[in-house]
Design a protein around this motif. Sequence first.
Motif, PDB file in Angstrom:
ATOM      1  N   UNK A   1       8.919   4.396   0.839  1.00  0.00           N
ATOM      2  CA  UNK A   1       8.150   4.731   2.041  1.00  0.00           C
ATOM      3  C   UNK A   1       7.915   3.521   2.936  1.00  0.00           C
ATOM      4  N   UNK A   2       8.271   2.349   2.456  1.00  0.00           N
ATOM      5  CA  UNK A   2       8.037   1.136   3.246  1.00  0.00           C
ATOM      6  C   UNK A   2       9.003   1.017   4.421  1.00  0.00           C
ATOM      7  N   UNK A   3      10.155   1.656   4.321  1.00  0.00           N
ATOM      8  CA  UNK A   3      11.090   1.643   5.443  1.00  0.00           C
ATOM      9  C   UNK A   3      10.445   2.279   6.674  1.00  0.00           C
ATOM     10  N   UNK A   4       9.885   3.444   6.503  1.00  0.00           N
ATOM     11  CA  UNK A   4       9.245   4.145   7.625  1.00  0.00           C
ATOM     12  C   UNK A   4       8.041   3.366   8.131  1.00  0.00           C
TER      13      UNK A   4
ATOM     14  N   UNK B   1      21.056   6.217  -1.203  1.00  0.00           N
ATOM     15  CA  UNK B   1      19.655   6.570  -0.971  1.00  0.00           C
ATOM     16  C   UNK B   1      18.999   5.551  -0.050  1.00  0.00           C
ATOM     17  N   UNK B   2      19.271   4.282  -0.268  1.00  0.00           N
ATOM     18  CA  UNK B   2      18.712   3.241   0.589  1.00  0.00           C
ATOM     19  C   UNK B   2      19.306   3.312   1.996  1.00  0.00           C
ATOM     20  N   UNK B   3      20.578   3.588   2.086  1.00  0.00           N
ATOM     21  CA  UNK B   3      21.224   3.703   3.397  1.00  0.00           C
ATOM     22  C   UNK B   3      20.613   4.839   4.194  1.00  0.00           C
ATOM     23  N   UNK B   4      20.278   5.914   3.536  1.00  0.00           N
ATOM     24  CA  UNK B   4      19.625   7.028   4.225  1.00  0.00           C
ATOM     25  C   UNK B   4      18.281   6.601   4.805  1.00  0.00           C
ATOM     26  N   UNK B   5      17.514   5.845   4.032  1.00  0.00           N
ATOM     27  CA  UNK B   5      16.216   5.349   4.524  1.00  0.00           C
ATOM     28  C   UNK B   5      16.409   4.434   5.730  1.00  0.00           C
ATOM     29  N   UNK B   6      17.416   3.593   5.676  1.00  0.00           N
ATOM     30  CA  UNK B   6      17.699   2.725   6.820  1.00  0.00           C
ATOM     31  C   UNK B   6      18.048   3.546   8.057  1.00  0.00           C
TER      32      UNK B   6
ATOM     33  N   UNK C   1       0.819  -1.212   0.000  1.00  0.00           N
ATOM     34  CA  UNK C   1       0.000   0.000   0.000  1.00  0.00           C
ATOM     35  C   UNK C   1       0.855   1.265   0.000  1.00  0.00           C
ATOM     36  N   UNK C   2       2.181   1.121   0.121  1.00  0.00           N
ATOM     37  CA  UNK C   2       3.105   2.261   0.097  1.00  0.00           C
ATOM     38  C   UNK C   2       4.069   2.133  -1.074  1.00  0.00           C
TER      39      UNK C   2
ATOM     40  N   UNK D   1      17.564   6.758   8.729  1.00  0.00           N
ATOM     41  CA  UNK D   1      16.508   7.660   9.193  1.00  0.00           C
ATOM     42  C   UNK D   1      15.458   6.937  10.021  1.00  0.00           C
ATOM     43  N   UNK D   2      15.330   5.635   9.789  1.00  0.00           N
ATOM     44  CA  UNK D   2      14.299   4.868  10.486  1.00  0.00           C
ATOM     45  C   UNK D   2      14.864   3.860  11.481  1.00  0.00           C
ATOM     46  N   UNK D   3      16.156   3.940  11.736  1.00  0.00           N
ATOM     47  CA  UNK D   3      16.769   3.066  12.730  1.00  0.00           C
ATOM     48  C   UNK D   3      16.697   1.589  12.380  1.00  0.00           C
ATOM     49  N   UNK D   4      16.856   1.277  11.103  1.00  0.00           N
ATOM     50  CA  UNK D   4      16.690  -0.092  10.624  1.00  0.00           C
ATOM     51  C   UNK D   4      18.018  -0.731  10.219  1.00  0.00           C
ATOM     52  N   UNK D   5      18.082  -2.035  10.383  1.00  0.00           N
ATOM     53  CA  UNK D   5      19.213  -2.832   9.932  1.00  0.00           C
ATOM     54  C   UNK D   5      18.855  -3.480   8.597  1.00  0.00           C
ATOM     55  N   UNK D   6      19.779  -3.443   7.656  1.00  0.00           N
ATOM     56  CA  UNK D   6      19.608  -4.190   6.401  1.00  0.00           C
ATOM     57  C   UNK D   6      20.064  -5.624   6.635  1.00  0.00           C
TER      58      UNK D   6
END
Length: 259
Positions: A19-22, A44-49, A14-15, A51-56
């Motif tokens: 926007x799915x990272x957030x 760009x992907x690293x920034x999304x990670x 739905x996103x 910004x949302x405190x996520x691990x790849x």
Amino acid sequence: MPRFAANISMLYPEHDFLDRFAAAAADGFKAVEYLFPYDYSPHELKTRLDDNGLVQVLFNAPPGDWASGERGIASLPNRQAEFRNSIARALEYATVLGNDRFHVMAGLLPAHADRATHREIYLANLAYASQEAARAGLTVVIEPINTRDMPGFFLNRQDEAQSICEEIGAPNLKVQFDCYHCQIVEGDIAAKLRRDMHRIGHIQIAGVPDRHEPDEGEVNYPYLFKLIDELGYEGWVGCEYRPRANTSDGLVWMHGLRV
């Protein structure tokens, strides 16, 4: 309780993808995986990670021409140079994104093909990929995929994958154990987890038979989650399923486990 990673190639349709990272972080996920990162720059992907405190956790090496139906090139004749370039590209992205493993897809076996020839190429390519990944401190994983969802895929059974890893002998080559695929092809998931955990490099889940949330269907996931803990698995468990409806609403299964 296992640590769950959102597979954002399948979750949150739905996103828009970025926007799915957030969305995943808002639902309590601490990590993400997805099929391919190559439509976006690694930064760009690293920034999304970040910004949302996520691990790849994981992504796939380039699979050949996905749009035309290819599903990996590791076992395909006359594609070795392309395969080596695909490994270099995967390592380039992993260096930025921080994941310590990536999946190499075997590819489709054409009708009437000589399986022995494909296997020989597959082993040589995996040995190369493992060697290159080891230099970067990464692990390569291979995944048996069921023949219903992906007819003709070269690798289908857990014992086949384990045998290939053992034959190559690289300590950083492991099996991606997808409970959904395993149940469809051979069942007896718990026994295979017990037998093979020493060489399992990643686990994924989905309900069987419809690949929806793991709170429906024929697999008793609460039992398997307990077993996975008992067996000492310390990696992530990828939630690679198609939501029945809104992704967030469907996560009651996960939130209930954490109560």
